[in-house]
Enzyme design. Sequence first.
Site, PDB file in Angstrom:
ATOM      1  N   ASP A   1      -4.297   3.044  -2.039  1.00 45.24           N
ATOM      2  CA  ASP A   1      -4.143   1.562  -1.030  1.00 45.24           C
ATOM      3  C   ASP A   1      -5.690   0.858  -1.181  1.00 45.24           C
ATOM      4  OD1 ASP A   1      -2.385   3.357   0.056  1.00 45.24           O
ATOM      5  OD2 ASP A   1      -3.635   4.684   1.107  1.00 45.24           O
TER       6      ASP A   1
ATOM      7  N   LYS B   1      -3.696  -2.592  -4.591  1.00 49.54           N
ATOM      8  CA  LYS B   1      -3.102  -2.967  -5.808  1.00 49.54           C
ATOM      9  C   LYS B   1      -1.126  -3.760  -6.037  1.00 49.54           C
ATOM     10  CE  LYS B   1      -2.641   1.156  -6.379  1.00 49.54           C
ATOM     11  NZ  LYS B   1      -3.537   1.603  -5.137  1.00 49.54           N
TER      12      LYS B   1
ATOM     13  N   ALA C   1       3.181   6.760  -3.571  1.00 51.47           N
ATOM     14  CA  ALA C   1       3.354   5.225  -4.173  1.00 51.47           C
ATOM     15  C   ALA C   1       3.280   4.430  -2.882  1.00 51.47           C
ATOM     16  CB  ALA C   1       2.666   4.546  -5.396  1.00 51.47           C
ATOM     17  N   GLY C   2       2.550   3.727  -1.982  1.00 46.11           N
ATOM     18  CA  GLY C   2       2.799   3.166  -1.810  1.00 46.11           C
ATOM     19  C   GLY C   2       2.884   1.662  -2.191  1.00 46.11           C
ATOM     20  N   HIS C   3       3.179   0.603  -2.066  1.00 45.02           N
ATOM     21  CA  HIS C   3       2.495  -1.201  -2.727  1.00 45.02           C
ATOM     22  C   HIS C   3       3.208  -2.013  -2.504  1.00 45.02           C
ATOM     23  CE1 HIS C   3       1.914   1.215  -7.235  1.00 45.02           C
ATOM     24  NE2 HIS C   3       0.771   1.692  -6.016  1.00 45.02           N
ATOM     25  N   THR C   4       2.123  -2.598  -1.283  1.00 43.45           N
ATOM     26  CA  THR C   4       2.896  -3.536  -0.269  1.00 43.45           C
ATOM     27  C   THR C   4       2.864  -4.661  -1.066  1.00 43.45           C
ATOM     28  OG1 THR C   4       2.021  -2.241   1.803  1.00 43.45           O
ATOM     29  CG2 THR C   4       2.794  -4.456   2.100  1.00 43.45           C
TER      30      THR C   4
ATOM     31  N   ARG D   1       6.556  23.213 -19.374  1.00 38.77           N
ATOM     32  CA  ARG D   1       7.579  22.364 -19.739  1.00 38.77           C
ATOM     33  C   ARG D   1       9.352  23.142 -19.874  1.00 38.77           C
ATOM     34  NH1 ARG D   1       4.423  25.022 -24.587  1.00 38.77           N
ATOM     35  NH2 ARG D   1       3.865  26.530 -22.838  1.00 38.77           N
TER      36      ARG D   1
ATOM     37  N   GLN E   1      -1.752   5.074  -7.102  1.00 36.43           N
ATOM     38  CA  GLN E   1      -3.396   6.010  -6.082  1.00 36.43           C
ATOM     39  C   GLN E   1      -4.229   5.529  -6.619  1.00 36.43           C
ATOM     40  OE1 GLN E   1      -0.232   7.998  -7.722  1.00 36.43           O
ATOM     41  NE2 GLN E   1       0.462   7.410  -5.836  1.00 36.43           N
TER      42      GLN E   1
ATOM     43  N   THR F   1      -4.026  13.900  -6.197  1.00 35.05           N
ATOM     44  CA  THR F   1      -2.948  14.429  -6.810  1.00 35.05           C
ATOM     45  C   THR F   1      -2.581  14.456  -8.324  1.00 35.05           C
ATOM     46  OG1 THR F   1      -0.984  12.486  -7.203  1.00 35.05           O
ATOM     47  CG2 THR F   1      -2.595  11.759  -8.154  1.00 35.05           C
TER      48      THR F   1
ATOM     49  N   ARG G   1       1.041   7.584   7.463  1.00 38.74           N
ATOM     50  CA  ARG G   1       0.062   8.470   8.250  1.00 38.74           C
ATOM     51  C   ARG G   1      -0.978   8.026   8.459  1.00 38.74           C
ATOM     52  NH1 ARG G   1      -0.750  13.383   4.834  1.00 38.74           N
ATOM     53  NH2 ARG G   1      -0.019  11.408   2.771  1.00 38.74           N
TER      54      ARG G   1
ATOM     55  N   ARG H   1      -5.001   6.000   8.939  1.00 37.25           N
ATOM     56  CA  ARG H   1      -6.274   6.412   7.086  1.00 37.25           C
ATOM     57  C   ARG H   1      -7.087   6.431   7.338  1.00 37.25           C
ATOM     58  NH1 ARG H   1      -3.435   0.849   4.174  1.00 37.25           N
ATOM     59  NH2 ARG H   1      -1.471   1.661   2.788  1.00 37.25           N
TER      60      ARG H   1
ATOM     61  N   LYS I   1      -9.463  -7.309   0.827  1.00 34.07           N
ATOM     62  CA  LYS I   1      -9.138  -6.506   2.254  1.00 34.07           C
ATOM     63  C   LYS I   1     -11.185  -7.441   3.062  1.00 34.07           C
ATOM     64  CE  LYS I   1      -6.418  -4.019   4.477  1.00 34.07           C
ATOM     65  NZ  LYS I   1      -5.265  -2.854   4.296  1.00 34.07           N
TER      66      LYS I   1
HETATM   67  P1  GDP Z   1      -2.121   0.135  -2.775  1.00 29.17           P
HETATM   68  O1  GDP Z   1      -0.968   1.044  -2.500  1.00 29.17           O
HETATM   69  O2  GDP Z   1      -3.021  -0.352  -3.230  1.00 29.17           O
HETATM   70  O3  GDP Z   1      -0.615  -1.065  -2.646  1.00 29.17           O
HETATM   71  O4  GDP Z   1      -1.569  -0.566  -1.041  1.00 29.17           O
HETATM   72  P2  GDP Z   1      -1.462  -0.633  -0.444  1.00 29.17           P
HETATM   73  O5  GDP Z   1      -0.183  -1.459  -0.159  1.00 29.17           O
HETATM   74  O6  GDP Z   1      -1.111   0.722  -0.025  1.00 29.17           O
HETATM   75  O7  GDP Z   1      -2.382  -0.669   1.154  1.00 29.17           O
HETATM   76  C1  GDP Z   1      -2.532  -2.300   1.765  1.00 29.17           C
HETATM   77  C2  GDP Z   1      -2.159  -3.173   2.355  1.00 29.17           C
HETATM   78  O8  GDP Z   1      -2.993  -4.300   2.705  1.00 29.17           O
HETATM   79  C3  GDP Z   1      -0.943  -3.605   2.406  1.00 29.17           C
HETATM   80  O9  GDP Z   1       0.004  -3.688   3.613  1.00 29.17           O
HETATM   81  C4  GDP Z   1      -1.493  -5.043   2.140  1.00 29.17           C
HETATM   82  O10 GDP Z   1      -0.062  -6.148   2.346  1.00 29.17           O
HETATM   83  C5  GDP Z   1      -2.639  -5.232   2.662  1.00 29.17           C
HETATM   84  N1  GDP Z   1      -3.574  -6.008   2.021  1.00 29.17           N
HETATM   85  C6  GDP Z   1      -4.166  -6.290   0.998  1.00 29.17           C
HETATM   86  N2  GDP Z   1      -4.979  -7.405   0.714  1.00 29.17           N
HETATM   87  C7  GDP Z   1      -5.155  -7.415   1.680  1.00 29.17           C
HETATM   88  C8  GDP Z   1      -6.438  -8.599   2.015  1.00 29.17           C
HETATM   89  O11 GDP Z   1      -7.121  -8.844   0.942  1.00 29.17           O
HETATM   90  N3  GDP Z   1      -6.450  -8.458   3.548  1.00 29.17           N
HETATM   91  C9  GDP Z   1      -5.007  -7.682   4.358  1.00 29.17           C
HETATM   92  N4  GDP Z   1      -5.776  -7.889   5.756  1.00 29.17           N
HETATM   93  N5  GDP Z   1      -4.063  -7.124   4.173  1.00 29.17           N
HETATM   94  C10 GDP Z   1      -4.366  -6.958   3.126  1.00 29.17           C
HETATM   95  P1  IMO Z   2      -0.879   4.472  -3.784  1.00 28.26           P
HETATM   96  O1  IMO Z   2      -0.085   3.881  -5.140  1.00 28.26           O
HETATM   97  C1  IMO Z   2      -3.959   6.799  -0.897  1.00 28.26           C
HETATM   98  C2  IMO Z   2      -2.716  11.236  -1.680  1.00 28.26           C
HETATM   99  C3  IMO Z   2      -1.781  11.950  -0.495  1.00 28.26           C
HETATM  100  C4  IMO Z   2      -2.419  13.309  -0.531  1.00 28.26           C
HETATM  101  C5  IMO Z   2      -2.855  13.640  -2.032  1.00 28.26           C
HETATM  102  C6  IMO Z   2      -2.301  14.459  -3.036  1.00 28.26           C
HETATM  103  O2  IMO Z   2      -0.044   3.409  -2.389  1.00 28.26           O
HETATM  104  O3  IMO Z   2      -2.322   3.657  -3.564  1.00 28.26           O
HETATM  105  P2  IMO Z   2       0.971  14.323  -3.936  1.00 28.26           P
HETATM  106  O4  IMO Z   2       1.478  13.930  -2.870  1.00 28.26           O
HETATM  107  O5  IMO Z   2       0.187  12.991  -4.661  1.00 28.26           O
HETATM  108  O6  IMO Z   2       0.685  14.937  -3.950  1.00 28.26           O
HETATM  109  O7  IMO Z   2      -0.714  13.542  -2.468  1.00 28.26           O
HETATM  110  O8  IMO Z   2      -3.071  12.403  -2.123  1.00 28.26           O
HETATM  111  N1  IMO Z   2      -1.471   9.984  -1.756  1.00 28.26           N
HETATM  112  C7  IMO Z   2      -1.811   8.823  -2.127  1.00 28.26           C
HETATM  113  N2  IMO Z   2      -3.270   8.331  -1.394  1.00 28.26           N
HETATM  114  N3  IMO Z   2      -2.539   6.014  -1.717  1.00 28.26           N
HETATM  115  C8  IMO Z   2      -1.606   6.576  -2.709  1.00 28.26           C
HETATM  116  O9  IMO Z   2      -0.847   5.985  -3.442  1.00 28.26           O
HETATM  117  C9  IMO Z   2      -1.451   8.144  -2.765  1.00 28.26           C
HETATM  118  N4  IMO Z   2      -0.449   8.895  -3.105  1.00 28.26           N
HETATM  119  C10 IMO Z   2      -1.031  10.245  -2.899  1.00 28.26           C
HETATM  120  O10 IMO Z   2      -2.324  11.126   0.310  1.00 28.26           O
HETATM  121  O11 IMO Z   2      -4.367  13.212  -0.056  1.00 28.26           O
HETATM  122 MG    MG Z   3      -0.883   2.582  -0.387  1.00 26.37          MG
END
Ligand code: GDP
Ligand code: IMO
Ligand code: MG
Length: 422
Positions: free
Chosen positions: A13, A16, A39-42, A141, A222, A237, A301, A303, A329
Amino acid sequence: MGATVLVGSQWGDEGKGKIVDILSEKFEIVVRYQGGANAGHTVIIGDKQFILHLIPSGILRENVTCVIGNGVVIDPQALLDEISILENNGISVDGRLFISQNAHLIMPYHKLLDSIGESGEQKIGTTGRGIGPCYIDKFGRRGIRIVDLLNRDELERKIRFNLKEKNELLQKVYHHEGLDVEEILKEYLEFDKTIDKYIKDVPTFLNYSLDEGKSVLLEGAQGTLLDVDHGTYPFVTSSSPTSGGACTGTGIPPNRIESVIGIVKAYTTRVGNGPFPTELNEEEGEKLRTIGAEYGATTGRPRRCGWFDAFLVAYSKMINGIDSVAITKLDVLSHFDKIKVCVAYELNGKRLKHFPTSVEQLSKVTPVYETLDGWKENISDCKTYDDLPSKTKDYLNFISEQSGIKIDIISVGAERQQTIFC
Ligand code: GDP
Ligand code: IMO
Ligand code: MG
């Protein structure tokens, strides 16, 4: 020309998704190499927010071809949902999304076993997406792969074989109801109809593309400290988010990797269980969480939040071979009078020379902090490095010196234009 790898340098998070979207302007191909819908990439574009779980974050740029590599574990339903969200927003994936034939499929029993595992004694705090159990089958396997969807008889044989074993496990060990094989068969045979057009021999495609001089960005999910080998095991993970995973997860050899970009949040967060030396107490952690909107993009959840850990980022730099960094950030820290940075760990009164990944040690270390002045100014409209307040520059200089990193990109907000190139 070689490929560029982008890795999360902390516990995920880091932002990315935003940075991949920014960089995608200059790349022709973007590839996910590990993980799955955990993963959750915003990515935020104007008033729209996209949260990508499986499809590379380059998909929002229409000239970019996106690829899901063999290292990824694919939940078909999650993939189809994501494709339809994109298409409903006018973003077509046809002809520009490809999936490796060797990627493994997440099956319904993987998700069930993930949740059963979490109700046991050792709670990792997983995302519940079936990631661990799917990788267990891959390395055991007996996994079912995308390529198996091309041969209906084989697919049926494999699903029946696996389900026999899984149902025994579910019923005899976990005293849980078994799963219905016919239902799973129906669901996966249906998926076969929609997925065919995306399947590709990814290693050949990527290596030929590199031969032709095309630019390739490999998007990690991750983060380094969640890596199954180099992270805080067992609170990790089940894949290899570190840069090494980019080779095994795509079929691009190490000598074709040109550079590694680390994504580093200006402070630290973690979701799920496991040690976190710079974690803040309830009140201060809540302040960072609220200002930074630190809630999981996949599970929602809250963080866990803490100060920047330069000792950890230096470790991450070493493991990944990070050449340059995007700091994200930074704007969130504008609200603090004083900002702490962890520069070392002490264990039993002695400073550690090297970052310990052992959970036993890491949960006992005492972070050594340096305290810097906050800048208390809104920086989210700054367009250049020179626009930043001098105390912000001091912070950036301090964390780059302490972690040994070179900062090339500074993100001061979630939107595309809130990005400074140094
Ligand atoms: P990722 O999993 O690494 O792609 O990150 P996430 O998307 O899970 O979490 C990053 C959060 O921060 C998202 O809600 C983004 O929209 C937000 N974000 C990214 N860069 C910035 C920043 O420079 N400032 C702020 N305030 N938010 C950001
Ligand atoms: P992005 O790509 C943050 C964490 C889970 C848990 C551990 C194992 O958005 O950065 P899993 O479901 O992979 O078996 O869970 O890894 N986790 C992450 N934490 N960002 C993520 O992805 C994550 N993907 C898994 O919270 O602690
Ligand atoms: Mg994420």
